[in-house]
Scaffold this motif. Structure first.
Motif, mmCIF file in Angstrom:
data_model
loop_
_atom_site.group_PDB
_atom_site.id
_atom_site.type_symbol
_atom_site.label_atom_id
_atom_site.label_comp_id
_atom_site.label_asym_id
_atom_site.label_seq_id
_atom_site.Cartn_x
_atom_site.Cartn_y
_atom_site.Cartn_z
ATOM 1 N N LEU A 1 0.827 -1.207 0.000
ATOM 2 C CA LEU A 1 0.000 0.000 0.000
ATOM 3 C C LEU A 1 0.866 1.265 0.000
ATOM 4 N N ILE B 1 0.754 4.350 -2.592
ATOM 5 C CA ILE B 1 0.499 5.747 -2.220
ATOM 6 C C ILE B 1 1.694 6.625 -2.585
ATOM 7 N N ILE C 1 1.571 7.417 -6.201
ATOM 8 C CA ILE C 1 0.560 8.438 -6.483
ATOM 9 C C ILE C 1 1.085 9.805 -6.065
ATOM 10 N N LEU D 1 0.203 15.072 -9.846
ATOM 11 C CA LEU D 1 -1.202 15.132 -10.213
ATOM 12 C C LEU D 1 -1.953 16.010 -9.228
ATOM 13 N N PRO D 2 -3.095 16.516 -9.628
ATOM 14 C CA PRO D 2 -3.859 17.356 -8.700
ATOM 15 C C PRO D 2 -4.305 16.534 -7.486
ATOM 16 N N LEU E 1 -3.326 17.429 -0.775
ATOM 17 C CA LEU E 1 -4.402 16.954 0.095
ATOM 18 C C LEU E 1 -4.111 15.534 0.550
ATOM 19 N N LEU E 2 -3.695 14.718 -0.411
ATOM 20 C CA LEU E 2 -3.445 13.321 -0.110
ATOM 21 C C LEU E 2 -2.321 13.196 0.907
ATOM 22 N N ARG E 3 -1.264 13.972 0.697
ATOM 23 C CA ARG E 3 -0.140 13.860 1.617
ATOM 24 C C ARG E 3 -0.551 14.290 3.026
ATOM 25 N N LEU F 1 5.817 7.566 3.113
ATOM 26 C CA LEU F 1 6.702 8.735 3.143
ATOM 27 C C LEU F 1 8.152 8.336 2.891
#
Ligand SMILES: Nc1ncnc2c1ncn2[C@@H]1O[C@H](COP(=O)(O)OP(=O)(O)O)[C@@H](O)[C@H]1O
Ligand SMILES: [Mg+2]
Lengths: 358, 300, 273
Positions: free
Chosen positions: B93, B97, B100, B105-106, B110-112, B182
């Motif tokens: 996983l 991540i 991604i 990408l837009p 937020l995802l981070r 990370l």
């Protein structure tokens, strides 16, 4: 003020020796430049003098005192680093004052000395700024100021100008020359730029692979290079080297044959090599002339580079050997043309198979 | 260095170095070295928490009892299953991540930020939050699954011996995947960009680029991250303890050891279990370093 | 292409929901008072702060927070102080045994905590620190100190060599170099490292559980794990969630604020490709 003496100084990193026994005498008040190709050990030698590296063998003295076992701060030296190495969190003033603060000099003296150095370097207005708010040239001045404030017996410079752009470099070069006149201190200056060395130094030490190839005044090195390495390193554009064959001695000089069967008599100091010995002839591009008449060395121009004030002609001799010729700026020459060149024995150099000057 | 002249500068620096290290070394010896030594020592005695200074040597008795205790082997099994499964899922996983996040990408920011939240939450809090979500009567998980018709009646997630360990693993995956992502992202960002541009120009399929270029290049960093997570997972305590208490179905080696040490006050026996756990960790490290050729950069 | 983008956006959305939902649910739960707790609804019909009031009134949660703050701050200050000096030695001076020392430091940070539990228990009791914050400061050093030493060593190593040499020429000894030249430059590194160590200490559970006994001496994680209500069988979920939210919101805030620093600190500490 004090001179610097190196006796049989060697330095190894691990098992690799990078300084192979250097003997050198720098006189009191002398400006000496170390030049040589990258990686030849210039910085290492300077850092040995500074006390930032310990010699593996040999003796080092400054002002007649053996300093091998003294820390940098107790050697009476100051150093200017290539990257300036200013303390980023201190103002220019504090940068210059730091050493004195550590030695508990009283505040008045510190202020006096810092201001004096700042005046000399024309950075009085910048004393409150942090290094990040200074330009490259200004940082370099602060770094030099930090050295001056220490009032050292010997100044050590490690390529202080190589991080500056070309215009600024010329300007700072002039200022260092002025500083040299003002301070009259012993200075050792490392550079890979031979123009800096030629213009600034009283004496130049040419280093190659951890050895001193030759030490002498700029003109000595230019006119009487001791070996092929020095001959090729000093002078810009670099000296031409041609393979020639010795013809034997002709009263105080050696006669060699140039390609195309042109003879040349070159003055030499030592014994003449027997006839038939292969030699190397060195001629600086500025010492190659154009022959007036029909005689001379025949050459075909391969390429012409016009620099405005001068013209560089890349030429090929009859046997294919290359030669660079430096002509004046407006000389009407073009690629493909054939020239007759004129070499003179007085300005030519002969080197044996071992690279040593004859 | 013998035979060479020593400059006072180098000597001074070395002396200062040791002087600077001394306080840290004394503290580490005091809080780690000495206690570890005492633990190993206690493991050969019958010491109890009440009689820490009056005990007798019992030789290997504690260890002999330990290897005959099925609960201990259950704890070993639980720990290994927990470690292998959770680290495996977290790596997969986390890699996804990280890829991604690494693709420009837009929604990346937020995802981070979102992914950092589980990492920032204390383990105990995560365990309680999930414990509440998995609550047999009032839990939102049961409500959602029943609402979707996936289960007919509520499940006792943390009490059911078959479900408890998977639940613990799920919570760990939620909590630790961000760390993995990370670390992998950091490795990805160190890869030269032009490599990818070259591959794209050559029209290489993205999957092939990933398998042939990306994976081998980030392998060293990935292995270190996996090793760190593995060592972390092998000593897991908080999650099990808070989610399921001392229940046997999820008990890890750390929970087992602590239960004997503190709850049962049997310091000798608990120390033996703790010592074995240290040996397991050491073995895992040696295995990783030799087989996985993990290179931990310990000072150039 | 459009379809792929939508699929991708859905995946990202799914991950975000997965990451955020449990905490969001904790917030929702913490606002439910009384029997509202036992109905699954996305937003309480009558949001109430009763749980928040209760944790500070019925539970010594304020005291727990204070304990955690004191223990974590003390151990971070102590670790950074010890680690800065050690990091200089490990990062910038060549001496025999340096590699081994770094390895030992890393090894200690990988220690299972139960492995030192009995020895530490003995030590804590001997020093008279049982059920006191001192026991936590002492035991937390076992993970904060190796971590700070390791991370600061990698930072220390990156500082330019010439800066140190300039200071030597200026007459600075090692202690002056560390304190007056390097330390002022390490602000960001210290902040990142300190923050990570603080979070680790703040979150610690096993030692805090073992070395404290009374409600008043507990730290936040122990308090949250052991929080009990009126009866033994009825856990005060609303209060537990409220307490969780109280201690987590500042952490999340800090982490989001220092995102970049934290990522670089983590990677400096863990991975060197
Ligand atoms: N600290 C060191 N460790 C190992 N080798 C070094 C070290 N410093 C310099 N060297 C080696 O010594 C040689 C001379 O380096 P240096 O004096 O820096 O050259 P220069 O300044 O002339 O470019 C180089 O080959 C360099 O790689
Ligand atoms: Mg150099």
């Amino acid at each position: 003020m004090a001179g610097v003496t190196l006796r049989g100084v060697r330095k190894s990193f691990g098992r690799i020796e990078v300084i192979h026994g250097v003997d050198l005498e720098v006189a009191d008040g002398e400006f000496v430049a170390f030049v040589g190709p990258s990686g030849c050990g210039k910085s290492t030698l300077l850092r040995l003098i500074a006390g930032l590296e310990e010699p593996s063998a040999g003796d080092l003295s400054i002002g007649g005192q053996r300093v091998n076992d003294r820390p940098p701060a107790a050697r009476g030296i100051a150093m200017v680093f290539q990257s300036y190495a200013l303390y980023p969190h201190m103002t220019a003033y504090d940068n210059m004052a730091f050493g004195l603060t550590l030695s508990r000099t009283d505040k008045g003296t510190i202020a006096e000395r810092v201001r004096a150095a700042a005046r000399l370097l024309q950075i009085e207005d910048l004393l409150d700024r942090k290094p990040r708010d200074l330009s490259g040239g200004q940082r370099q001045r602060v770094a030099i100021g930090r050295a001056i404030v220490r009032e050292p017996q010997v100044f050590l410079f490690d390529e202080p100008l190589s991080n500056l752009d070309a215009g600024l470099r010329v300007q700072m070069r002039l200022e260092i020359a002025k500083l040299k006149a003002d301070l009259r201190a012993t200075m050792i200056y490392v550079t890979h730029d031979q123009v800096e060395a030629m213009t600034l130094a009283d004496r130049i030490v040419v280093l190659n692979a951890g050895r001193v190839e030759q030490a002498g005044t700029p003109l000595e090195l230019y006119h009487r290079p001791r070996n092929r390495f020095v001959a090729g390193f000093i002078g810009s554009p670099a000296m031409n080297f041609l393979d020639v064959v010795s013809e034997g001695r002709a009263d105080g000089s050696v006669r060699v044959w140039l390609p195309g069967g042109v003879p040349l008599d070159v003055a030499v100091d030592g014994a003449a090599p027997p006839a038939g010995t292969p030699l190397t002839l060195g001629v600086r591009p500025e010492h190659v002339g154009l022959a007036d008449g029909g005689a001379g060395l025949l050459a075909t121009i391969l390429a012409v580079e016009r620099l405005g004030g001068e013209t560089h002609c890349h030429a090929a001799l009859e046997d294919g050997q290359r030669l660079l010729v430096r002509l004046d700026g407006d000389r009407p020459v073009a690629a493909g043309e054939r020239l007759r060149l004129n070499l003179r024995g007085e300005t030519a150099h002969l080197f044996g198979a071992d690279g040593q000057r004859l | 260095m013998s035979g060479l002249p020593h400059s006072s500068l180098e000597r001074q620096r070395r002396r200062a170095a040791w002087l600077f290290l001394l306080p840290m070394l004394v503290v580490l010896a005091g809080v780690a070295g000495w206690p570890l030594f005492r633990t190993v020592f206690f493991s050969f005695t019958d010491a109890t928490l009440a009689t820490l200074d009056g005990f007798q040597g019992v030789g290997l008795d504690n260890y002999l009892w330990l290897v005959r205790d099925p609960v201990w082997w259950r704890a070993v099994w639980n720990t290994l299953v927990f470690t292998v499964v959770s680290v495996g899922i977290e790596t997969a996983l986390g890699l996804g991540i990280a890829l991604i996040l690494n693709a420009h990408l837009p929604g990346r920011g937020l995802l981070r930020a979102a992914v950092l939240i589980p990492w920032a939450i204390p383990t105990v809090v995560s365990a309680q939050m999930w414990g509440w979500m998995f609550h047999d009567l009032y839990g939102v998980v049961n409500a959602i699954l029943m609402g979707l018709g996936l289960i007919a009646e509520p499940r006792a997630w943390t009490a059911d011996p078959d479900l408890a360990l998977p639940v613990v693993i799920a919570v760990d995956v939620w909590k630790s995947t961000p760390f993995m992502a990370l670390l992998i992202l950091a490795a990805l960002q160190m890869l030269p960009r032009d490599l990818y541009e070259a591959a794209r120009v050559d029209g290489v399929h993205p999957v092939k680029v990933f398998v042939r270029i990306t994976l081998p290049l980030i392998r060293p960093a990935l292995m270190v991250a996996v090793l760190f997570r593995t060592l972390d997972a092998l000593r897991v305590f908080d999650l099990m303890y808070v989610l399921t208490g001392n229940s046997r179905s999820t008990m890890s080696m750390s929970v087992y050891a602590r239960q004997y040490l503190i709850d049962f006050q049997d310091v000798g026996y608990g120390s033996a279990a703790a010592t074995l756990l240290v040996l397991v960790l050491a073995a895992a490290t040696v295995l990783a370093v030799t087989l996985g050729r993990v290179r931990v950069d310990a000072g150039r | 292409m459009g379809l792929r983008r939508i699929a991708f956006a859905l995946v990202v959305l799914g991950i975000v929901v997965w990451a955020v939902f449990p905490f969001a649910w904790a917030i929702v739960t913490s606002l439910k008072a009384g029997s509202a707790l036992f109905t699954v609804e996305a937003w309480p019909s009558q949001p109430s702060l009763a749980n928040y009031a209760a944790i500070f009134k019925e539970q010594p949660f304020g005291r727990n927070i204070l304990n955690s703050l004191m223990a974590a701050s003390a151990v971070v200050a102590l670790s950074l102080g010890l680690a800065v000096l050690a990091a200089y030695a490990l990062g910038r001076v060549r001496f025999r045994g340096r590699g081994l020392l770094l390895f030992v430091v890393l090894g200690v940070s990988m220690f299972p905590q139960v492995a030192v539990l009995s020895g530490l228990f003995e030590l804590v009791r001997w020093l008279g620190l049982y059920n006191r914050i001192g026991s936590l400061v002492l035991s937390y050093l076992i993970f904060t100190l190796p971590f700070t030493v390791w991370v600061l060593t990698t930072f220390m190593r990156e500082l330019p060599k010439e800066l140190e040499e300039a200071a030597m020429v200026d007459g600075a000894g090692p202690f002056v170099i560390v304190t007056r030249v390097f330390l002022p430059l390490m602000g960001p590194a210290l902040a990142a490292t300190g923050l990570l160590a603080f979070i680790a200490a703040w979150n610690e559970f096993l030692f805090a559980l073992t070395f404290t006994l009374t409600d008043d001496a507990r730290t936040v994680p122990v308090a949250i794990a052991l929080m009990s209500g009126a009866s033994q069988y009825e856990l005060p979920w609303g209060q537990i969630m409220a307490a969780s939210v109280v201690v987590t919101v500042p952490l999340i805030g800090l982490v989001l604020l220092f995102q970049r620093r934290i990522v670089s600190g983590l990677t400096a500490g863990a991975v060197k490709g």
